[in-house]
Design an enzyme around this catalytic site. Structure first.
Site, PDB file in Angstrom:
ATOM      1  N   LEU A  53      29.570 -23.440  11.436  1.00 13.57           N
ATOM      2  CA  LEU A  53      30.929 -22.892  10.817  1.00 13.57           C
ATOM      3  C   LEU A  53      31.838 -23.796  10.201  1.00 13.57           C
ATOM      4  O   LEU A  53      31.578 -25.304  10.308  1.00 13.57           O
ATOM      5  CB  LEU A  53      31.729 -22.593  12.193  1.00 13.57           C
ATOM      6  CG  LEU A  53      31.135 -21.898  13.208  1.00 13.57           C
ATOM      7  CD1 LEU A  53      31.855 -21.485  14.553  1.00 13.57           C
ATOM      8  CD2 LEU A  53      30.801 -20.096  12.798  1.00 13.57           C
ATOM      9  N   HIS A  57      34.878 -19.711   8.107  1.00 19.59           N
ATOM     10  CA  HIS A  57      34.751 -19.000   9.461  1.00 19.59           C
ATOM     11  C   HIS A  57      36.171 -19.267  10.194  1.00 19.59           C
ATOM     12  O   HIS A  57      36.495 -18.172  10.867  1.00 19.59           O
ATOM     13  CB  HIS A  57      33.826 -19.731  10.195  1.00 19.59           C
ATOM     14  CG  HIS A  57      32.552 -19.344   9.523  1.00 19.59           C
ATOM     15  ND1 HIS A  57      31.526 -20.440   9.205  1.00 19.59           N
ATOM     16  CD2 HIS A  57      31.813 -18.271   9.499  1.00 19.59           C
ATOM     17  CE1 HIS A  57      30.496 -19.912   8.565  1.00 19.59           C
ATOM     18  NE2 HIS A  57      30.405 -18.531   8.975  1.00 19.59           N
ATOM     19  N   GLN A  81      17.043 -10.908   8.653  1.00 23.00           N
ATOM     20  CA  GLN A  81      17.860 -11.042   7.325  1.00 23.00           C
ATOM     21  C   GLN A  81      17.191 -11.997   6.395  1.00 23.00           C
ATOM     22  O   GLN A  81      17.665 -12.368   5.401  1.00 23.00           O
ATOM     23  CB  GLN A  81      19.153 -10.941   7.290  1.00 23.00           C
ATOM     24  CG  GLN A  81      19.829 -12.219   7.749  1.00 23.00           C
ATOM     25  CD  GLN A  81      21.316 -12.146   7.956  1.00 23.00           C
ATOM     26  OE1 GLN A  81      21.647 -11.649   9.155  1.00 23.00           O
ATOM     27  NE2 GLN A  81      22.035 -12.790   7.245  1.00 23.00           N
ATOM     28  N   GLN A 168      35.026 -12.270   1.950  1.00 26.00           N
ATOM     29  CA  GLN A 168      34.817 -11.729   0.747  1.00 26.00           C
ATOM     30  C   GLN A 168      33.837 -12.469  -0.265  1.00 26.00           C
ATOM     31  O   GLN A 168      33.193 -12.028  -1.272  1.00 26.00           O
ATOM     32  CB  GLN A 168      36.217 -12.004  -0.237  1.00 26.00           C
ATOM     33  CG  GLN A 168      36.021 -11.421  -1.615  1.00 26.00           C
ATOM     34  CD  GLN A 168      35.500 -10.056  -1.760  1.00 26.00           C
ATOM     35  OE1 GLN A 168      35.921  -9.013  -0.920  1.00 26.00           O
ATOM     36  NE2 GLN A 168      35.159  -9.627  -3.180  1.00 26.00           N
ATOM     37  N   ASP A 170      30.838 -13.123   0.469  1.00 27.72           N
ATOM     38  CA  ASP A 170      29.523 -12.083   0.549  1.00 27.72           C
ATOM     39  C   ASP A 170      29.994 -10.816   0.161  1.00 27.72           C
ATOM     40  O   ASP A 170      30.106  -9.782   1.102  1.00 27.72           O
ATOM     41  CB  ASP A 170      28.988 -12.252   1.912  1.00 27.72           C
ATOM     42  CG  ASP A 170      28.514 -13.652   2.467  1.00 27.72           C
ATOM     43  OD1 ASP A 170      27.854 -14.278   1.500  1.00 27.72           O
ATOM     44  OD2 ASP A 170      29.085 -14.238   3.406  1.00 27.72           O
ATOM     45  N   GLN A 173      27.687  -7.839   0.781  1.00 25.72           N
ATOM     46  CA  GLN A 173      27.506  -7.669   2.308  1.00 25.72           C
ATOM     47  C   GLN A 173      28.879  -6.809   2.549  1.00 25.72           C
ATOM     48  O   GLN A 173      28.627  -5.837   3.620  1.00 25.72           O
ATOM     49  CB  GLN A 173      27.561  -9.102   3.042  1.00 25.72           C
ATOM     50  CG  GLN A 173      27.784  -8.938   4.637  1.00 25.72           C
ATOM     51  CD  GLN A 173      27.176 -10.185   5.247  1.00 25.72           C
ATOM     52  OE1 GLN A 173      26.016 -10.600   5.525  1.00 25.72           O
ATOM     53  NE2 GLN A 173      28.231 -10.922   5.671  1.00 25.72           N
ATOM     54  N   SER A 205      30.545 -22.788   2.087  1.00 26.94           N
ATOM     55  CA  SER A 205      29.583 -21.974   2.483  1.00 26.94           C
ATOM     56  C   SER A 205      28.461 -22.901   3.357  1.00 26.94           C
ATOM     57  O   SER A 205      28.500 -24.201   3.038  1.00 26.94           O
ATOM     58  CB  SER A 205      28.662 -21.549   1.349  1.00 26.94           C
ATOM     59  OG  SER A 205      27.330 -21.185   1.724  1.00 26.94           O
ATOM     60  N   SER A 206      27.907 -22.233   4.443  1.00 33.44           N
ATOM     61  CA  SER A 206      27.176 -23.199   5.196  1.00 33.44           C
ATOM     62  C   SER A 206      26.074 -23.955   4.435  1.00 33.44           C
ATOM     63  O   SER A 206      25.459 -24.793   4.839  1.00 33.44           O
ATOM     64  CB  SER A 206      26.448 -22.410   6.559  1.00 33.44           C
ATOM     65  OG  SER A 206      27.433 -21.648   7.164  1.00 33.44           O
ATOM     66  N   ARG A 207      25.603 -23.381   3.352  1.00 29.23           N
ATOM     67  CA  ARG A 207      24.414 -23.598   2.477  1.00 29.23           C
ATOM     68  C   ARG A 207      24.961 -24.903   1.812  1.00 29.23           C
ATOM     69  O   ARG A 207      24.169 -25.546   0.957  1.00 29.23           O
ATOM     70  CB  ARG A 207      23.789 -22.490   1.780  1.00 29.23           C
ATOM     71  CG  ARG A 207      22.989 -21.774   2.630  1.00 29.23           C
ATOM     72  CD  ARG A 207      22.288 -20.452   1.922  1.00 29.23           C
ATOM     73  NE  ARG A 207      21.366 -19.689   2.713  1.00 29.23           N
ATOM     74  CZ  ARG A 207      21.627 -18.733   3.338  1.00 29.23           C
ATOM     75  NH1 ARG A 207      22.710 -17.722   3.204  1.00 29.23           N
ATOM     76  NH2 ARG A 207      20.536 -18.124   4.014  1.00 29.23           N
TER      77      ARG A 207
HETATM   78  O1  PAF Z   1      27.378 -13.267   6.861  1.00 25.38           O
HETATM   79  C1  PAF Z   1      26.482 -13.775   7.991  1.00 25.38           C
HETATM   80  O2  PAF Z   1      26.706 -14.952   8.237  1.00 25.38           O
HETATM   81  C2  PAF Z   1      25.653 -12.860   8.540  1.00 25.38           C
HETATM   82  O3  PAF Z   1      25.001 -12.001   7.587  1.00 25.38           O
HETATM   83  C3  PAF Z   1      26.107 -11.916   9.672  1.00 25.38           C
HETATM   84  C4  PAF Z   1      26.858 -11.062   9.020  1.00 25.38           C
HETATM   85  C5  PAF Z   1      26.627 -12.904  10.497  1.00 25.38           C
HETATM   86  C6  PAF Z   1      24.868 -11.114  10.094  1.00 25.38           C
HETATM   87  O4  PAF Z   1      23.904 -11.966  10.539  1.00 25.38           O
END
Ligand code: PAF
Length: 303
Positions: A53, A57, A81, A168, A170, A173, A205-207
């Site tokens: 996080l 988040h 995923q 937003q 993502d 998504q 981003s976590s990445r």
């Molecule tokens: O955005 C994310 O972190 C993931 O795609 C989610 C929505 C938690 C689904 O695993």
């Protein structure tokens, strides 16, 4: 705290004052707790996450706090995923830090199931959204959105939330989840919160933690390029090819950046626009060393 075979054991963290945060990996337990909250007249907000996080988040949790009487954060690195060769194994899992952030932001319950709790047998049932999942990231990550929509459906069913909060950053998504919820009459609202950026513009981003010091310095070029695109559109440019070329030219200033796509699409259908009209989503994906970075900007020129 550490996981056992069936996930994180449930604990109760008693905070200063009367409030307490509970943590569980058990579906039965989270169901019971959200049922109790509902019976007490509280609206339930869910922030679905894969952990690691950060302030992005935190902004979703804060939005959930403002809107709902009971806030659940899920921490689950969803295996379905990730594609072969992607970063599932290396994905950061700083569980204790995640719990601390949740506590600080007033979360009521953290749901941190194991893979065995979420997928106890071979999964034969998938939720698939067609069309809009095939553009943008869907081109290079063929089963990614099927994994996201399936796990989100499971989480919505498990938690029984009234509102779920997404970022937003993502963008695709968000569009896909909204469409799934509408098409399948799921009884919840999807709330999309703005992208949170570092001071230099890089989308949080976590990445980002995969980046070396030099790559981290270079990464803000992505947002600079997006802003250049926005400027052109706001100045009257209507040809998406010209805007794309300019964005690409800016991104090429960092030779290490491997561009995956630069797309100007309709914000709902995600189809390429032929001419820029009122609102357009500019979305980019690029690799920088070990990190695959995505970012986007919606430009509403008001035309
Ligand atoms: O955005 C994310 O972190 C993931 O795609 C989610 C929505 C938690 C689904 O695993």
């Amino acid at each position: 705290m550490s996981p056992n075979a069936s996930g994180w054991r449930s604990v109760e963290i008693v905070l200063k004052g009367a409030r307490r945060m509970r943590v569980t990996g058990k579906i039965a337990e989270i169901r019971q707790w959200t049922a109790e909250a509902r019976a007490a007249g509280k609206g339930i907000g869910l922030v679905p996450t894969m952990g690691a996080l950060h302030v992005g988040h935190a902004s979703l949790i804060d939005a959930a706090r403002r809107r709902c009487g009971f806030v659940v954060v899920s921490l689950f690195v969803n295996p379905t995923q990730f594609g072969p060769g992607e970063d599932f194994d290396n994905y950061p899992r700083p569980f204790e830090r995640d719990l601390a952030l949740c506590e600080q932001h007033g979360v009521d319950v953290v749901f941190a199931p194991s893979a065995a709790e979420m997928y106890p047998r071979e999964n034969l049932s998938w939720v698939t959204v067609s069309g809009i999942t095939e553009h943008l990231c869907g081109r290079s990550r063929p089963n990614h959105f099927r994994g996201v929509t399936t796990v989100c459906t499971k989480l919505f069913n498990i938690v029984g939330c009234d509102v779920a909060f997404f970022g937003q950053k993502d963008a695709q998504q968000c569009v896909v989840i909204r469409r799934m919820v509408a098409d399948l009459n799921m009884p919840l609202e999807i709330l999309v919160c703005p992208t949170v950026r570092e001071a230099d513009g890089l989308a949080v981003s976590s990445r980002n933690q995969y980046l070396s010091a030099q790559q981290r310095k270079d990464a803000p070029i992505i947002y600079e390029a997006l802003k250049k695109g926005r400027e052109m559109i706001e100045a009257g440019e209507t040809d998406p090819a010209r805007v794309r070329e300019r964005i690409e030219a800016v991104m090429r200033r960092v030779p290490a950046l491997q561009i995956e796509y630069i797309s100007l699409v309709d914000p709902e259908t995600l189809e390429d626009v032929k001419r820029i009209g009122r609102a357009v989503l500019i979305a980019v994906a690029a690799r920088l060393g070990p990190a695959r970075l995505i970012d986007n900007i919606v430009v509403d020129s008001g035309r």
